[in-house]
Motif scaffolding. Structure first.
Motif, PDB file in Angstrom:
ATOM      1  N   LYS A 268       7.226   0.232 -12.782  1.00  0.00           N
ATOM      2  CA  LYS A 268       5.838   0.461 -12.358  1.00  0.00           C
ATOM      3  C   LYS A 268       5.098  -0.867 -12.201  1.00  0.00           C
ATOM      4  O   LYS A 268       4.428  -1.114 -11.186  1.00  0.00           O
TER       5      LYS A 268
ATOM      6  N   GLY B 293       0.792  -1.223   0.000  1.00  0.00           N
ATOM      7  CA  GLY B 293       0.000   0.000   0.000  1.00  0.00           C
ATOM      8  C   GLY B 293       0.825   1.274   0.000  1.00  0.00           C
ATOM      9  O   GLY B 293       0.287   2.367  -0.168  1.00  0.00           O
ATOM     10  N   ASP B 294       2.128   1.164   0.171  1.00  0.00           N
ATOM     11  CA  ASP B 294       2.981   2.362   0.123  1.00  0.00           C
ATOM     12  C   ASP B 294       2.860   3.058  -1.234  1.00  0.00           C
ATOM     13  O   ASP B 294       2.601   2.423  -2.259  1.00  0.00           O
ATOM     14  N   ARG B 295       3.077   4.371  -1.226  1.00  0.00           N
ATOM     15  CA  ARG B 295       3.060   5.139  -2.482  1.00  0.00           C
ATOM     16  C   ARG B 295       4.484   5.453  -2.921  1.00  0.00           C
ATOM     17  O   ARG B 295       5.341   5.793  -2.107  1.00  0.00           O
TER      18      ARG B 295
ATOM     19  N   ARG C 281       1.500   1.258  -4.455  1.00  0.00           N
ATOM     20  CA  ARG C 281       0.768   2.216  -5.308  1.00  0.00           C
ATOM     21  C   ARG C 281       1.756   3.129  -6.021  1.00  0.00           C
ATOM     22  O   ARG C 281       2.688   3.661  -5.399  1.00  0.00           O
TER      23      ARG C 281
ATOM     24  N   ASP D  71       2.591   6.498  -8.334  1.00  0.00           N
ATOM     25  CA  ASP D  71       2.274   7.759  -9.029  1.00  0.00           C
ATOM     26  C   ASP D  71       3.158   7.779 -10.267  1.00  0.00           C
ATOM     27  O   ASP D  71       4.371   8.001 -10.183  1.00  0.00           O
TER      28      ASP D  71
ATOM     29  N   GLU E  80       3.432  -2.552  -8.775  1.00  0.00           N
ATOM     30  CA  GLU E  80       2.001  -2.828  -8.644  1.00  0.00           C
ATOM     31  C   GLU E  80       1.741  -4.309  -8.351  1.00  0.00           C
ATOM     32  O   GLU E  80       0.838  -4.641  -7.589  1.00  0.00           O
TER      33      GLU E  80
END
Lengths: 344, 344, 344, 344
Positions: D46, D30-32, D55, D57, D50
């Motif tokens: 990326k 769940g870290d961004r 997560r 950006d 995922e």
């Protein structure tokens, strides 16, 4: 080598990586599995599972015998809810020289009529003695490149049954590198999803040709013969073989107890210093108490005698109590006097 | 390796070519030389000389001892006209395992005050046991790349004294390929007169580094130790060593007589078939009667025991009468029980 | 490779040794032979012969054309006493890039009805362009391992006709190492009379497989194509090719004259320093005046362009007068625009 | 090579595995994180994130320029809650030949005073052009063995800052194989937690010696020179370089757009067939539109010209509209006429 028609996934990595692959492709966090405590490498499988969030029913063992088919049957029969998702067996326990009897374990699973996956660590058995992925109903067979396959370390293998691939569809452990579906899919098109360890493949191709040239049955017979000669030497020395049950003797290595009061690492040091030969260390709870003699891969009678001579001379130089004559016993085992000679 | 400050000529070729070089650079047709009959390779030197038109005084020998310094002194003393131009000695007779005592031979030449050149075949001694081109007053030392120097065959060497180079000025045997003056001259400028076997040079550089790393004295001690252990095995088997005089034991190989009525080639065949090990054949008049155990080059204790075990098991399988225990005797020789162990 | 059914003798040695072998096996002291002065390597053949006591009729040449069939015919016809025992031709003169037309020379010998042996130096032609030992009636073909055969230096070859073997029966030049009869005889039994350069044999086996895999006709076509592209570059630079007669262009290397007042070795030095590429030196009377571009062995289009680019950039850096565009001309030669492209 | 005093973790595996290692050791489910879309390999980062439950950006990009320092600063400044745990930048985008300017990105992070980790993919830049793990404040640098380090594929590297190691203490992504703490800990004692790819280590040791022998500054200058010559060729052909900003030109490879209506894979096929040279494929959204010329690793001027000649001849043979003269322009770039030559 695996005796399978199912896909074999090849990772740039170690056998330890292939173990992780077996888990992350088939299990979800919190799943229960059975791991038989057969020795150090079974313990590793337990640890890896727990680090990944899998619950382990660890079946205790004395490190001198293989996985018990009775224990397996009773545990699976008791699991009427089919909570247990996988059974892990180390085929040849490299720390003990005990080879679990996979056909008997398979039969126990069948009698229990239990759907758990059967995962087998064949790192130190494959291409050294009999292994049958399909016939024994193994779901994931894990191996590395550097033992019976005789190539440098750097490849990890998973032979994967259809049942295991089906399990991967619902398995929720996060995975990318070890995800076998992307590898199987890309391999079919002649690709890998990331850079493979290409150069080791060339060695592997040559090694497979060598094994086929000798004939797998002959390779197995050679290792069995060397293992028997090694045990003849150990008995002649008056030392004790770790493996208790002759049905479970390993063909690829032999672990030996030191006499009480004598340290295996001191002996190993003497042998390394005098003969530039490195015996296997005693692992985990066998540390200091056990040394291990490898006799797998590209190995012949005279290399075996040289190896055993290194041990026998080392025992003498290190002052370890033993009877002489182990090497002679091994020679007698390898080359018994022909019948005609008795008449002379 | 040669222990010399004089030039060393390197030919693309074999040791046999370097022998021819020794002759064609220093002798003229009809010249007389002495060759000691120490075995098969001495015979080769005689044959080469005769093919080139050189007359050979062939000093008879029983193939069990080295060149005799007394015989040499009396022959040279008798040659008051100094007709004899060269004395040829095979340092280590690879066919018999007898090493002639070069310092004693040199002294005999000095006592006779005779100007003949001393030519030595060091093919199977150089870098295996003590050799001193300058100190022993050798004029041409002949060697090859594939024994003590541990590289592939394909290089022949001549270490050449100033006296030998001076002799080449008047020597009339025709020569081109083996002419050492053009090589010495071109080498000084960094060239060769024709294409050298470049790739073997890289191996040679590495081999020399390995020998220096171990230390030449240690290399010699290692070979002496292995030779002694081999003889211990032969004695234990009850077989007879070809070399009669312990002062002349070779450190690089050991030749052994078969018991009467048993053929060495039959034994060699059994060992090759069962253990994929090829012993040296009995050469010329030793054909069928002698087998030879090599223990030179990159070789260690455990390889030696493996080798001796191949012989011992082969003796048994071939039904050759012998006592068991040769391998044990060798192990005892290599690793005698330490003094402290006696107290136990 | 030799296109022969007759024996091929393999020496541990260089091509220069195989030349000596051709002489000592077939000639006697004082014999007369013809050597065509085609360049530096022909001069070597003359020198070797004279050192061995053979008389040489040296047919003068300008180093820009091959052996003359007219000259050969008239000399042999004039020799009614058949004093001339052998004719030596260097097939591809490595110093000049001129390839003598062997079929025409053979026809001249046949017209003269002269029994002289035909000896050919095929060191830098064999396996690079067309060679036919049997069909062209060559008696001794001499070669080495390190050019078209693509293995390390260290092997010398003689393909030997029955006529040459017959000549050896009466030839009186002293010989041992290069005596081919003992090699042919021992080879038939699977042996060599002295230690062969075994390891290079493994390379040779692989190289022969590579040549067969590509197909000899394709190998020849590849070299012809590269030679033509190289000449296109030389012409574009405005430099002069040494070889005068297009029928004698070599497929394996191209020699090029420097413009007057410019030294080839200065250019070679600049190229070596800047591009780590070593061009062939001008030999003997071409020293300083000629540089040589090799394009033989395991070599492809892009390696050729890299090579020519090194020359073109070197010419510029060394301030040697030339026109640019040699590399472009070579690319045009290798890959002319396809017909369809003209329509665009 | 990494210019770091911090630990470097070596996995048996690929660079892709080392990417996974960067994530699983530092992040929790769940870290961004921020990943800059610079090309295909950024997309891989990326995707991996995922798949592991992180997560992303994903900062959009046109695949022709590097990561934007302004965009980075504004995004980090906006993240006052410090939710963003890591910033991922591919240093040299192998799919585009664009090299992001790491020092500028580091400064942007510093200006934003944001604690996110900086993770850099240096797979195709390390040992080819300037890289400074410590000075640029990189927290995890990911690399593989098979590019600038010039050894076979099979090793993945993570250089790890103390900050990254601290992050691993709280990171909750499950991990075993890629867990770097057990490797760092065992390495300190001279061990690995599982079998390393030993043989590649020998190659790596030799490669590092070669790089040191040449000098890293010289290695970088060589690659920069080859890159500039390659761009000179591309411009001369009238083709378009993918990288838009000269400050971001890659020294290790150059990506080139095909003219409209022409397929890169058809060109690549022609070049492979005629010249046995395999150009890099256009990846993901560049498929068919771009080809890539690699000029990294053990590579010299003449190999570069050979490479560019293969492209130029391929363009002609494939009928791709272009101007000739790219190879000449590259030669002019590599070896401009010396000043003194102008005076002639």
């Amino acid at each position: 080598m695996f005796k399978t028609n199912e896909p074999i996934v090849i990772y740039p990595g170690s056998g330890s990586g292939a173990s992780e692959a077996a888990y992350v492709n088939t299990l979800s966090p919190g799943d229960r599995i059975i791991v038989f405590e057969t020795g150090h490498f079974a313990l590793q499988w337990k640890n890896i599972a727990e680090r990944l969030g899998v619950r382990v029913d660890y079946v205790p063992g004395n490190w001198r015998s293989g996985a018990s088919e009775d224990e397996l049957e009773s545990r699976l029969t008791a699991d009427t809810a089919h909570e247990i998702k996988a059974v892990v067996v180390v085929h040849n326990e490299t720390s003990t020289g005990v080879a679990s009897r996979l056909p008997d374990l398979r039969k126990a699973m069948d009698r229990a009529n239990h759907p758990a996956l059967l995962m087998v660590d064949a790192v130190s058995s494959l291409a050294s003695f009999d292994y049958r992925h399909d016939e024994w109903g193994v779901d994931v067979t894990v191996c590395g490149s550097q033992k019976g396959l005789m190539v440098p370390p750097g490849l990890g293998f998973c032979a994967v049954s259809n049942k295991a691939r089906a399990a991967s569809k619902t398995a929720k452990l996060p995975r990318h590198y070890f995800d076998w579906e992307q590898i199987v899919t890309q391999n079919e098109k002649g690709f890998f999803p990331y850079t493979p360890a290409t150069n080791i493949f060339y060695g592997l191709r040559e090694a497979l040709e060598m094994l086929e040239e000798e004939g797998l049955a002959n390779v197995f017979a050679r290792h069995a013969r060397h293992a028997e000669a090694t045990r003849a030497a150990v008995r002649a020395w008056g030392l004790e073989i770790v493996c208790e049950d002759p049905r479970e003797y390993s063909s690829s290595m032999t672990a030996v107890f030191m006499p009480d009061g004598h340290n295996a690492d001191a002996l190993r040091g003497v042998i390394l210093e005098h003969f530039n030969m490195s015996l296997g260390v005693g692992l985990s709870k066998f540390a200091g108490r056990v040394f291990r003699i490898g006799h797998l891969g590209s190995f012949n009678d005279l290399m075996l005698i040289g190896t055993l001579a290194g041990v026998e001379m080392g025992l003498r130089l290190a002052g370890v109590p033993h009877r002489e004559g182990g090497v002679m016993a091994a020679m007698q085992s390898l080359a018994p006097a022909p019948a005609v000679a008795h008449a002379r």
